[in-house]
Write an enzyme that holds these catalytic residues in place. Structure first.
Site, short mmCIF file in Angstrom:
data_model
loop_
_atom_site.label_atom_id
_atom_site.label_comp_id
_atom_site.label_asym_id
_atom_site.label_seq_id
_atom_site.Cartn_x
_atom_site.Cartn_y
_atom_site.Cartn_z
N HIS A 93 0.86 -1.20 0.00
CA HIS A 93 0.00 0.00 0.00
C HIS A 93 0.89 1.24 0.00
O HIS A 93 1.98 1.24 0.58
CB HIS A 93 -0.90 -0.03 1.24
N GLU A 165 -4.21 2.25 -7.19
CA GLU A 165 -4.60 3.32 -6.27
C GLU A 165 -3.74 4.55 -6.52
O GLU A 165 -2.61 4.66 -5.98
CB GLU A 165 -4.38 2.86 -4.82
#
Ligand code: PGA
Length: 243
Positions: A93, A165
């Site tokens: 992430h 993302e």
């Protein structure tokens, strides 16, 4: 095809709050055609694992160690997650890359550890605002994929999800325009194809809300969503999973 909707609770809830929210999810989100994966913090994961055992909802971790069990103070091994019945793990992430200096080699190691413990990795990739402005988004995504995936076999790659993302969209209320997001999806599929994978599941993440979820999930768009802020509220998450 059913979609996968992943809730990333980050470090936002106390264990008591996570349990309350998880119980409301278990009660209210069972009837959905989509796969739902809840990723609480590690402490909550331990408490929630037994509650999710016979449910249609799955649990995922937000990270895991790249190492075999041993002397690695403060790390969480994939073997322990497997024992708890955790089926997914968010890996790489942007917050881990930025705040904890996670690089491609480490991320590749984490993917391998997840796969060897039958945990499905959700690899996150995305460009920052400066890269996008300079027209470098494609290059950055290709580099991240190359760094994380080149050492994996085609067999391993089959069990992998990739979440696009854009960093500038995370928590900002800004979402990527669908056409641009799909261009990046093509870059991801193309890179995976070059690595020997004919098909890969690609998720979108970054300020997904009830009013924009459907556009990313329409036919031919993304295979699922990675949801942060909007997954912390039953009503908004319910609207997203029932898009
Ligand atoms: P957000 O977070 O939905 O709050 O933008 C998404 C993520 O970081 O995975």
């Amino acid at each position: 095809m059913n979609k996968i909707i992943v809730a990333n609770w980050k470090m936002q809830l106390l264990p008591s709050e996570a349990k309350k929210l998880a119980l409301s999810f278990l009660k209210s989100l069972v009837v959905t055609k989509n796969k739902i994966v809840i990723c609480p913090d590690f402490l909550s994961l331990v408490e929630l694992a037994p509650l999710f055992k016979n449910s249609s909802l799955s649990l995922g971790s937000q990270n895991l160690a790249a190492y075999d069990m041993g002397a690695y103070t403060g790390e969480i091994p994939a073997e322990s997650l497997k024992e708890l019945g955790i089926s997914y793990a968010i890996i790489g992430h942007s917050e881990r890359r930025t705040y904890f200096q996670e690089g491609d080699k480490l991320i590749a190691g984490k993917i391998k550890k997840a796969l060897s413990n039958k945990i499905i990795p959700i690899l996150c990739v995305g460009e920052n605002a400066a890269d996008r402005k300079q027209g470098r988004a494609n290059i950055v995504i290709r580099q991240q994929l190359k760094g994380a995936l080149s050492s994996l076999s085609v067999k391993e790659l089959k069990n992998l999800y990739i979440a696009y993302e854009p960093i500038w969209a995370i928590g900002s209320g800004l979402t990527c325009n669908l056409e641009e997001a799909l261009t990046i999806k093509d870059v991801i599929c193309d890179r995976c194809f070059k690595l020997g994978l004919k098909k890969v599941k690609v998720l979108y993440g970054g300020s997904v809300k009830p009013d924009n979820a459907a556009k990313f999930l329409k036919k031919g768009a993304f295979d699922g969503l990675l949801v942060g802020g909007a997954s912390l509220n039953l009503e908004s998450f319910k609207k997203i999973v029932n898009f």
